[in-house]
Scaffold this active site. Structure first.
Site, PDB file in Angstrom:
ATOM      1  N   GLU A 187      45.259 -12.150  79.292  1.00 50.50           N
ATOM      2  CA  GLU A 187      44.195 -13.401  79.045  1.00 50.50           C
ATOM      3  C   GLU A 187      44.587 -14.321  80.111  1.00 50.50           C
ATOM      4  OE1 GLU A 187      43.074 -16.277  75.363  1.00 50.50           O
ATOM      5  OE2 GLU A 187      44.455 -14.624  74.808  1.00 50.50           O
ATOM      6  N   HIS A 223      50.089 -20.455  70.868  1.00 52.80           N
ATOM      7  CA  HIS A 223      48.920 -19.571  71.150  1.00 52.80           C
ATOM      8  C   HIS A 223      49.288 -18.135  70.919  1.00 52.80           C
ATOM      9  CE1 HIS A 223      46.755 -17.145  73.933  1.00 52.80           C
ATOM     10  NE2 HIS A 223      45.809 -17.384  73.049  1.00 52.80           N
ATOM     11  N   GLU A 253      49.404 -17.297  67.130  1.00 47.64           N
ATOM     12  CA  GLU A 253      48.248 -17.170  66.693  1.00 47.64           C
ATOM     13  C   GLU A 253      47.588 -15.572  66.717  1.00 47.64           C
ATOM     14  OE1 GLU A 253      43.940 -16.941  68.553  1.00 47.64           O
ATOM     15  OE2 GLU A 253      44.933 -19.018  69.028  1.00 47.64           O
ATOM     16  N   HIS A 254      47.854 -14.815  67.706  1.00 46.19           N
ATOM     17  CA  HIS A 254      47.797 -13.644  68.063  1.00 46.19           C
ATOM     18  C   HIS A 254      48.465 -12.713  67.221  1.00 46.19           C
ATOM     19  CE1 HIS A 254      45.498 -13.044  72.160  1.00 46.19           C
ATOM     20  NE2 HIS A 254      45.599 -14.513  72.091  1.00 46.19           N
TER      21      HIS A 254
END
Length: 452
Positions: free
Chosen positions: A141, A61, A64-65
């Protein structure tokens, strides 16, 4: 190139699907949809959080950012701005089994996004400052999506309890202490290992000819050198469950006490013939809105709950889950809710379901498949996801047929086989103080495997 189906020009969206593989190993799927001059463009990498090295949870993840930070051609932070300036939208998401990047643009802008996506497949540039700042974003997040939501905390803990060995028990977003330790080197190593054309699937759905997409794919992605050694998914196997597990979370932010239970099941990929479809229909029969058995017994008849339902999550590569939940009405103790829920499950296991229940659930699920085909993006995601989790285009085209084949005996068989307490984890979400919780929200733990 393999043409999987043929149909007249007026066929429904997705009737003709073309599938091929580029010379560098990248799979390509084209789904015609002539209703509007737009296309949905997806690149799915066959790597997710369940493929991460132990101790580095959240790296899939996190990367991905970081994929939006730029290349030699595209300045940091400009990728999405370029798409927007060209009238499109883009985003990405990470799951346990895949990482997906997508854009929706006018058909004549497809060459642009294909070139940009192929560029960042191999030319990502990361500054230490970018990594430090984005790590803070991911930690925030996690705080907003998980730590500030008691239902999400419980769901995360239930997943960790349900999977003793398999990495599905590790949250997609990662554990906080491990996210804090992720480095630029970790991200680049993960990128170089998994981001390659022979570990990726390109799906384009929309108003364009397959030959045009394949030509563009060869001119963009086709220029990227294959890794030559795509990674093999080596995941720890889950042992046979031996005992039920229970997780109890007390939190002042909880407005209403909630009971949840999840059972370990096979997925569509790993299930025996018709088992996954039977589980899907079983969850609808027990838990669909006001017609489900749980709702009728707990909410309408006994008035012990304000809400009750069920779900089946079976689209993963390795295993699935079926879950049940109920929200207590007033001061109803969770032990009372659990007894009623167990009674509903036991009755179904012992006596099965009725013809009318099966037909109602079957018709509802088949209708849902049709509704999903109305969305161009959902078409692309559905068929791309099939390939990334070990299924085929043909499997997805036969979904309605397989649902039609499920029998009453199939429903009772999966209930007896998989709704066994030793395969389960039960979660209790409890309010610490009713007065303090009055301004809180009802939070129901459930499947949460996708992180944007």
């Amino acid at each position: 190139m393999v043409l999987l189906a043929s149909a007249p020009a007026a066929a429904a969206p997705g009737a003709d699907i073309t599938q091929t593989t580029l010379a560098n190993g990248m799979q390509v799927v084209v789904i015609p949809d002539r209703r509007a001059p737009v296309v949905s463009h997806l690149v799915l990498y066959k790597v997710g959080s369940a493929d991460e090295e132990r101790g580095k949870s959240g790296i899939a993840h996190f990367l991905e950012h970081l994929m939006f930070k730029g290349t030699g051609k595209i300045p940091p932070g400009e990728f999405s701005k370029i798409v927007a300036r060209n009238g499109g939208q883009d985003n990405a998401f990470t799951t346990q089994d895949a990482t997906v990047y997508f854009q929706r643009v006018a058909t004549d802008r497809l060459p642009l996004v294909m070139e940009m996506e192929a560029d960042r497949m191999v030319n990502l540039r990361l500054l230490e400052e970018d990594v430090v700042n984005e790590r803070k974003v991911v930690l925030e997040e996690r705080r907003s999506r998980v730590d500030n939501d008691p239902g999400s905390i419980l769901s995360e803990q239930m997943g960790a309890a349900l999977f003793l060995s398999h990495p599905y028990g590790i949250p997609v977003i990662g554990w906080e202490h491990e996210i804090k330790a992720l480095s630029r080197e970790d991200a680049l190593e993960f990128y170089k290992r998994y981001y390659a054309p022979d570990n990726a699937i390109l799906v384009v759905a929309g108003d364009i000819e397959p030959e045009t997409v394949i030509k563009l794919a060869n001119e963009t992605f086709g220029k990227v050198t294959a890794s030559g050694n795509p990674p093999v998914r080596l995941r720890a196997k889950e042992p046979d469950p031996q005992a039920p597990r229970r997780v109890i979370l007390k939190d002042a932010r909880v407005a209403m006490d909630t009971l949840s239970r999840q059972y370990l099941t096979p997925s569509h990929t790993t299930a025996a013939d018709r088992e996954a479809e039977a589980l899907e229909l079983l969850s609808a029969i027990i838990g669909s809105s006001s017609t489900g058995r749980l709702y009728k017994k707990l909410v309408i008849e006994e008035k012990k709950a304000t809400a009750a339902g069920a779900w089946f999550s079976g689209d993963s590569l390795d295993s699935g889950r079926i879950g049940f939940y109920s929200v207590a009405a007033g001061d109803t103790p969770l032990a009372s809710l659990e007894a009623s829920m167990d009674a509903v499950i036991a009755e179904l296991r012992d006596k099965g379901v009725t013809d009318s229940e099966l037909e109602r659930a079957r018709n509802s699920q088949i209708a849902e498949l049709v509704y999903k085909e109305d969305s161009q993006f959902n078409q692309a995601r559905t068929y791309g996801w099939a390939l990334v989790t070990g299924r085929t285009i043909a499997d997805m085209k036969d979904r309605a047929k397989r649902l039609q084949a499920v029998t009453l005996a199939d429903i009772q068989s999966v209930a007896q086989k998989y709704l066994d307490l030793k395969r389960s984890v039960t979660g209790e979400l409890l309010s610490v103080n009713r007065n303090l919780a009055a301004g809180g929200k009802v939070s129901v733990p459930g499947p949460s495997t996708t992180i944007h």
